[in-house]
Design an enzyme around this catalytic site. Structure first.
Site, PDB file in Angstrom:
ATOM      1  N   ALA A   1       0.888  -0.751   0.215  1.00 12.71           N
ATOM      2  CA  ALA A   1       0.159  -0.032   0.078  1.00 12.71           C
ATOM      3  C   ALA A   1       1.083   1.040  -0.217  1.00 12.71           C
ATOM      4  CB  ALA A   1      -0.928   0.088   1.033  1.00 12.71           C
ATOM      5  N   SER A   2       1.428   1.620  -1.292  1.00 12.79           N
ATOM      6  CA  SER A   2       2.074   2.942  -0.642  1.00 12.79           C
ATOM      7  C   SER A   2       1.504   4.128  -0.208  1.00 12.79           C
ATOM      8  CB  SER A   2       2.217   3.442  -2.646  1.00 12.79           C
ATOM      9  OG  SER A   2       1.011   2.917  -3.451  1.00 12.79           O
ATOM     10  N   CYS A   3       2.243   4.431   0.282  1.00 15.67           N
ATOM     11  CA  CYS A   3       1.553   5.968   1.598  1.00 15.67           C
ATOM     12  C   CYS A   3       0.540   6.956   0.259  1.00 15.67           C
ATOM     13  CB  CYS A   3       2.476   6.511   1.929  1.00 15.67           C
ATOM     14  SG  CYS A   3       3.468   5.647   2.618  1.00 15.67           S
ATOM     15  N   VAL A   4      -0.482   7.017   1.723  1.00 14.92           N
ATOM     16  CA  VAL A   4      -1.411   8.153   0.884  1.00 14.92           C
ATOM     17  C   VAL A   4      -1.273   9.543   0.115  1.00 14.92           C
ATOM     18  CG1 VAL A   4      -3.721   7.064   1.360  1.00 14.92           C
ATOM     19  CG2 VAL A   4      -2.291   7.777   3.046  1.00 14.92           C
TER      20      VAL A   4
END
Ligand code: FAD
Lengths: 410, 103
Positions: free
Chosen positions: B100-103
């Site tokens: 989950a690449s960062c938001v």
């Protein structure tokens, strides 16, 4: 006398000093802040500088203006944190001990980590806009630029304010259209993500806007190197993209002192509990904002929501109670979409940005996940709120925890 | 929840085919997923897969940058081992969630 020591007097450090000075008795607690700079930068304003919407004076103020009475501030570089001994070392050799430490040293860009990025074209044809120097150099460049390939590239995540690069692209489209030279400028947005943004619904809205504004999108691109002679960027897989002007969002990492003190992960971000904000390694160390390895945006709104939780949990810690504050990952941000319009997104650890209204269900006045003039004014008004309310740790009329009220699931 | 069968075992996956329970993974399964992606796994592949699984287990955020710091392979080699979108492919084959690449 006990000491609460705060490292970094940026957004988070300043808010916490204000909140805790009101809370803690002056006879019992000394509060000390340390920062290497005397100037406070309103970083969201950096985005507006390249296009001449803001000048340098609009984004800086003396840090001293935001310090409440009874808080000591020391302007020196922090050399080392010796967590085992509850003390820090300053560059001038001074030692400061603490009972409780708050780490708020933020994040910095590391252009030097990518070969060629900081080469001879740095701040001549290759720019960042995450520092005031970079934003000003780009503003100068745009004044006389005659057009060509404008490439906006995010090297890799995490980065501060993940929507800022997209806003930059929207602003660039509007700026060159208003100057009557949009046909001479090709804009390409190059990202390591698989779409315009991470979260599905927001990615759809923002991807749609890129298309509408005729901005090319290149995805799954991890920057490998920059060739200054040929003016191309290359990803690790060998994909080349030519540029006449490169706007780079370089790799980010935590402050150097975190790495030197052995308190960080691979990139110098401090591992901390994502709900309580307590350091995983030391129980009297707490972390706020960009300095932590929290799985949420590195953004001012996050810092603001965290500050309420940290305030609560510091009191629990001091009074020997169980932590009651639980940060939920709440983040919201205005997204400038150009031509005087903006959008707003609101989300947390578990819920992606959804359409709806904010802060009042059904009324707003701010529309979520859609463009409107009001959202644009919201962003501009935010600068006033930042200087006058937020940094001073005053109450804001919005909830710390994200709410589903006013959001539409489909 | 969807399931898939690899090497005679039924495993739980999400809609994109990523494992939801990394403990259901083994090397034989990895070989079959890799085949779907057109990759023949060798020892170096397995070293990378093990490293990714360890990092995932430790709760670290996986990223391309982190590969360099791992000391197992450099990013260029990582791209050669898992051509195209290496992190996405490698995590799928390693039986762990998509990063989950960062938001
Ligand atoms: C271009 C841009 C646009 C943005 N737009 C938005 C937006 O629209 N909305 C939003 O919510 N956020 C936005 N942000 C992000 C926001 O500004 C940051 O997330 C926020 O300021 C982080 O606060 P912080 O307290 O964690 O760190 P900072 O405010 O960065 O403070 C860190 C402080 O630590 C000090 N420091 C570091 N190391 C040392 C040391 N060794 N010794 C002494 N002092 C040290 C630094 O000098 C600095 O003052 C934007 C950022 C940028 C760059």
């Amino acid at each position: 006398m006990k000491r609460l020591l705060i490292l970094g007097a940026g957004t988070g450090g300043t808010i916490m000093a204000n909140k805790m000075r009101k809370e803690l008795s002056r006879e019992e607690w000394k509060i000390t802040l340390v920062d290497k700079e005397k100037t406070h930068y309103y970083q969201p304003g950096f985005l507006f500088i390249p296009f001449g919407y803001y000048k340098k004076e609009d984004v800086i103020k003396p840090k001293q203006n935001f310090m409440p009475a009874g808080v000591e501030i020391i302007y020196h570089n922090i050399e080392k944190i010796e967590a085992g001994e509850n003390k820090i070392l300053l560059e001038n050799g001074e030692v400061i001990t603490y009972d409780i430490l708050i780490i708020a040293t933020g994040t910095r860009i590391n252009p030097e980590e990518t070969p060629g990025l900081q080469g001879e074209l740095w701040h001549k044809k290759i720019f960042d806009f995450y520092t005031v120097e970079g934003a000003l150099a780009l503003s100068n460049f745009f004044k006389s630029w005659e057009g060509g390939e404008l490439v906006i590239n995010v090297a890799d995540n995490p980065i501060k304010c993940p929507v800022a690069p997209l806003e930059f692209a929207f602003f660039a489209d509007a700026f060159f259209t208003e100057r009557g030279m949009r046909d001479k400028v090709s804009i390409t947005f190059v990202t390591p993500l698989s779409g315009a943004f991470t979260k599905p619904r927001a990615s759809k809205l923002l991807g749609g806007l890129l298309e509408e504004k005729n901005i090319n999108l290149v995805t799954d691109y991890f920057l490998g190197e920059v060739d200054n002679d040929k003016q191309v960027i290359t990803d690790f897989g060998g994909r080349e993209i030519k540029f006449d002007c490169l706007v780079s969002i370089p790799l980010h990492s935590g402050a150097e002192v975190i790495e030197k003190s052995g308190l960080g992960d691979d990139f110098g971000f401090v591992p901390a509990d994502k709900h309580t904000l307590q350091s995983k390694a030391h129980e009297n160390i707490f972390v706020i904002g960009d300095a932590g390895n929290f799985p949420t945006s590195k953004a001012g709104s996050v810092v603001h929501f965290m500050a309420d939780i940290l305030h609560e949990n510091l009191m629990c810690y001091i009074e020997g109670r169980q932590f009651t504050g639980k940060y939920d990952g709440h983040s919201n941000c205005f997204i400038e979409t150009g031509h005087g319009k903006g959008a707003l997104i609101d989300f947390n650890y578990d819920t992606e940005p959804l359409p709806g209204f904010y802060p009042l269900p059904g009324i707003g006045p701010l529309g979520l996940l859609k463009q409107s003039r009001l959202n644009h004014y919201g962003k501009l008004f935010f600068r006033w709120i930042y200087w006058h309310i937020l940094l001073r740790g005053k109450e804001m009329p919005i909830d710390t925890e994200m709410t589903m009220a006013g959001k539409k699931l489909d | 929840m969807a399931t898939k069968t690899y090497a005679g075992e039924t495993v739980n996956v999400n809609e994109e085919g990523y494992f939801t329970e990394p403990s259901q993974w083994n090397k034989e399964i990895a070989k079959e997923i890799a085949k779907e992606e057109g990759i023949d796994l060798n020892d170096q592949h397995f070293q990378v897969l093990e490293m990714l699984r360890e990092k995932n287990e430790a709760g670290e955020n996986l990223s391309i940058r982190g590969i360099n710091k791992s000391g197992v392979v450099d990013v260029k080699t990582f791209y050669q081992l898992f051509p195209g979108a290496p992190l996405k492919k490698a995590t799928k084959i390693a039986g762990i969630p998509k990063p989950a690449s960062c938001v």
